[in-house]
Structures are given as C-alpha cells and as structure tokens.
Design an enzyme around this catalytic site. Structure first.
Site, short mmCIF file in Angstrom:
data_model
loop_
_atom_site.label_atom_id
_atom_site.label_comp_id
_atom_site.label_asym_id
_atom_site.label_seq_id
_atom_site.Cartn_x
_atom_site.Cartn_y
_atom_site.Cartn_z
CB CYS A 88 -0.62 -0.26 1.17
SG CYS A 88 -1.82 -1.31 1.50
CG HIS A 337 -6.17 1.41 0.13
ND1 HIS A 337 -4.77 2.38 0.32
CD2 HIS A 337 -6.03 0.25 1.36
CE1 HIS A 337 -4.26 1.60 0.07
NE2 HIS A 337 -4.58 0.54 1.17
#
Lengths: 390, 132
Positions: A88, A337
């Site tokens: 991420c 996200h």
C-alpha cells in the site's frame, strides 16, 4: 524552513470508485490529464524526463511491466520509466525514488504516481491479493487476512490503552464527513457511530465500516528540481522533509504491536530534515487502511502521546476546523484505497490544500502539510513534509 | 529426524509433521528465534541450532476472522492469534476448540497439529493453538 528536496508543480487524481470498464492505464491517463491541464506552462513530452509509478499487484489485470505501458499512454516515451512496489506504500516509495532522482541530478522533472485496478475481482480474491503483503509461511498459510492483522493490532491496542470501538467508529464517521466534500471520493455517504458499530464483522473488533474501500483509481504529481519549479507555476509546493523506515514483514516478529514504530522513525527523519515538528503541521493525510491505523498514526506522528489517539478523535482535534485536520480528502476510508495510488493521492490532497484548491474541505491558511503512507502491517512507512512555496 | 537439518522454513514444517514446533537457538548470543533462519537476527551469528519450543504459551493478541480467502471459507468465522512461548519467541496461528467469547489476552494455549496434510502447495502440515 529547510531547503526543498523537490517541488510539486502540479497534481492530478482520477475519480476513485468502482470504475467499471476502465483499466490501470486509462485511470492513470485520467489523473495525468488533470495534472497536465492544471499546469499549462508544462509541455509534458518535452519537459518531463522520467516516470515513477507505484502499483502493488499484477494479479488484478494479469499485467506486469506496467512502467513502459503507462509511459506510452501518457505520452512520455522514450523517457526512463520505473515501477515501485511496497504494497500500500507503492507510490509513497515512488515519491522517495523520484526525490533521489532529482537530488542526484539525473532527472529534472518527473511524473510520479500510482494506480490500482481492483473492483474487477471478487472480494475473496481481493482479500487474498492484499494478503500477499503479509508473511506467507506463517500468516497467510494460517488464514490470517489483512483485516485480521489489523484486528489483532486493534485488540492489543484496546487492551493496553482502553481505546474503544466507539473511538474507532469516530474515525470512520469523520473521514466519511470529509469524503462528502471531495467529489473524487469513492463514497459520498454520511454515516453515524451506530452505523459503524452495527456494520457486519470483518475481523474483530473491526467491522465493515472500520475498513478502507476496495477501489479503482490513479493519482500523480509532477515533481521538479526546485530551481526549475518557478518556470512552470506560481504556486509551487516544496517537499522539505522525507523519511522512510522498515519493520519485519510478519506482525508476530515485533516486540510491541501497540505502537507503529516505523511511522515514528520515518516521521523523526522527516521532521528533522524539514526543521519542523508535529505542532507545526496544518493538515495531514494519514494511512487509515483501518480505523485503528489512523489512531496509531496520530500517536506515532506525535500529534498526541502514545495511547492517547482515541482521546484525540473524541476531542475533535483532527476534524476540519480542528487544530490538525487529518484526512480532509476522506482518507482511504471514504476517498477509497486503490492501493498503488494511495501514496501520491495523499500528496495530491496536501498539494490542493497548500495551494488553496481544496474547495469545500479547504483548511484555511494551510502552509505546512504531512503525509504518512504505510505498506502492509506497517513493514514500510514513508512520511513526507510539504511547505507552500509561493 | 536429525537436528543437523538446515534451519529453513521447509524443515520447520517437516518437524510439524512429527508434531514438533521447533525454533533455532544461537550458539553465540543464546537467543531463540522462530521462524528458523540461518543468520541470527540479534547478533548476526550463523551458528544456529534447532531447539524445541515449549508446548504452551500465552496469547498476546487475537481476532475473529469473518471475511476469509476461498480456502478458509468452510472454517469461517475462525479465531487467529499470536502466542508467545518465551520472551520474544512468538508464532501466529489459528486457535481451535476455544469458544470465541472466551478468548482473552494472556490466556494459556498449547500447540497441536492438524492430522491431515493440506493438498495445495506448499503442502505444509499446519500447527494450531488450543486450550490445554
């Protein structure tokens, strides 16, 4: 204020969400087009001499080797193009690499971004793909998912500090409120604490509304040598501090899981480099992959003392209008996200805030901003500090 | 099985097939490390020797997983946690045969092993934690 490491002259973000029928290259073009339109003095093909793109996984689109592909689609061939991966934090480390490239003198103006296409796969497949950023032999093999990792962190934090499920819920409520003010956000949906508490369990104590979204999206910034920035814009944003640290891949290999040690180490580097500290930060985007992660980011960034993150959200200090507004974009929770896009999307939000372009979510007079991007269970943390350059 | 085997993850799971949970102890700094590895993470020594972990440990943290990947769907919801066997010696795994509402940080758990070897790659026999 410290000398700039590199300067943002423009930024762009695609709409985040379930972007059916659009794939990584097309989403990236959407983000890059906005960045190019925002900076009319820039001739991308002529001026940009490199591309850094963060992407976590090849699995979603069955597509590796994306750097030349993205470079082609945004019209930058034959400039060197690099793909970075840190789960991420993939585009967070892309920014770090771009800073090194500019500082070394080997590049002058680069496009730095990230992208992920995720919603074309079923939730179980996405859960498995994201889980690949945890330790295979001891976490994945035993059925431990990513929400499971943060569920274990939350259980431990609550037991040690008395952090409550209501406090976690308040992070989600705040970020959804902010997301309502961001037209690019995946969700434009107001929620209440009881909505969060009654949402279905994912990995206890975390429930559906404690989790960030599975989204498609892309983001990018145009990063220049500070000496050249004024040629392209009257409202530059300088990166004045940058830090990064690593921890074990497996959560179980750490002595203390109730603190985000790598964020603290990365922040220390960035604060020292920028010659500022937590009290100078006007606006921050932090990595709220799960609500507990935002609470622990407050603590590790020095916005409050260790264990007091829950109290900080109770007091409203991190809301827009509070002392340190956090995740004005809606954060990973409401903005979405798309993992590879997240690091540079945070930078885009801070750029908009520091140049007064954040619309209904504008933090008045914001001059110094911070981003905190983590990879996996915080095996990677990147913290950057920005200052308004005009 | 001989303990002259290399300190690898593959061999860790070979020991699991014999119902043994094994770490490695560093001959130089005497610290125990699990998963086994050939360089001591504490002092850098490469003199690492197998040692059996205590059969019981304490639960450091846990979660109950409700959304799982395909291969664990039949078990869902299930509990996982991190168990500490000695200071700094921890492993994560599934917690079986404990009522979910009875899970508690600090509770004592003991290691057990699945009877069947999974058919999917890498076919490592799984350990798990249960009530003593």
């Amino acid at each position: 204020m410290a000398k700039p490491l590199a300067t943002i002259v423009s930024a762009g973000v695609s709409k985040f969400g379930a972007r059916e029928g659009l794939y990584a290259r097309e989403l990236f073009v959407e983000a890059a087009s906005e960045a190019f339109e925002r900076c009319p003095k820039l001739s991308p093909k002529k001026d940009i001499d490199g591309l850094f793109v963060g992407q976590m996984s090849e699995s979603y689109e069955h597509q590796a080797h994306v750097a030349p592909m993205i470079s082609d689609w945004v019209g930058l061939l034959p400039a060197p193009a690099y793909r970075t991966e840190a789960a991420c934090a993939s585009s967070g480390i892309a920014m770090r690499c771009a800073i090194f490239a500019i500082q070394s003198g080997m590049h002058d103006i680069v496009l730095v971004g990230g992208v992920e296409k995720m919603t074309n796969r079923r939730t179980a497949t996405v859960t498995e793909n994201l889980g690949m950023a945890s330790d295979f032999p001891f976490e994945q093999w035993h059925g431990i998912t990513f929400p499971g990792i943060f569920g274990m962190i939350a259980t431990a934090h609550m037991a040690k500090y008395g952090t409550t499920e209501e406090q976690l819920a308040k992070v989600a409520v705040k970020n959804h409120e902010n997301g309502m003010l961001n037209p690019k956000a995946h969700l434009q949906k107001k929620i209440t604490v009881s909505d969060v508490l009654s949402s279905r369990p994912v990995a206890s104590p975390l429930k559906l509304y404690d989790c960030s979204l599975i989204s498609d999206g892309a983001s990018c910034i145009v990063l220049a040598n500070p000496k050249l920035a004024k040629k392209f814009t009257d409202t530059p944003v300088h990166i004045v501090g940058s830090g990064q640290a690593q921890d074990t891949l497996g959560l179980f290999e750490r002595d203390d899981i109730t603190t985000m040690n790598v964020t603290r180490l990365a922040a220390k580097q960035a604060y020292e480099m920028a010659k500022v500290d937590a009290k100078h930060i006007d606006v921050a985007e932090v990595h709220d992959c799960f609500t507990i992660a935002e609470i622990m980011a407050y603590e590790a960034l020095g916005f409050c003392k260790e264990g007091a993150g829950g109290k900080l959200i109770d007091e409203g200090i991190t809301r827009i209008g509070g002392q340190i507004p956090v995740n004005t974009s809606g954060g990973l929770k409401a903005k979405g996200h798309p993992v590879g896009a997240t690091g540079t999307a945070q930078a885009c939000e801070v750029y908009l805030q520091l140049t007064g372009q954040a619309g209904g979510r504008q933090v008045k007079g914001a001059e110094i901003g911070l981003t905190q991007n983590i990879g996996g269970s915080a095996s990677t943390a990147v913290v950057q500090i920005y200052s308004r350059g005009d | 099985m001989t303990t002259t085997l290399a300190p690898t993850i593959e061999n860790f799971y070979k020991f699991c097939a014999e119902k043994k949970l094994m770490g490695v102890v560093c001959a130089k700094c005497k610290k125990t490390t699990v998963p086994p590895r050939s360089l001591c993470p504490h002092c850098g020594s490469s003199d690492m020797n197998w040692t059996e972990l205590p059969s019981k440990g304490k639960l450091v943290t846990y979660t109950v997983i409700h959304v799982s990947p395909a291969q664990f769907q039949e078990l869902t919801p299930y509990a996982v946690g991190i168990v500490e066997f000695a200071e700094g010696v921890r492993l994560p795994g599934m917690i079986r045969n404990v009522k979910l509402e009875n899970l508690k940080i600090g509770m004592e758990l003991q290691t057990d092993f699945e009877a069947t070897v999974p058919s999917e790659w890498p076919r490592w026999p799984r350990y798990f934690f249960t009530q003593p």
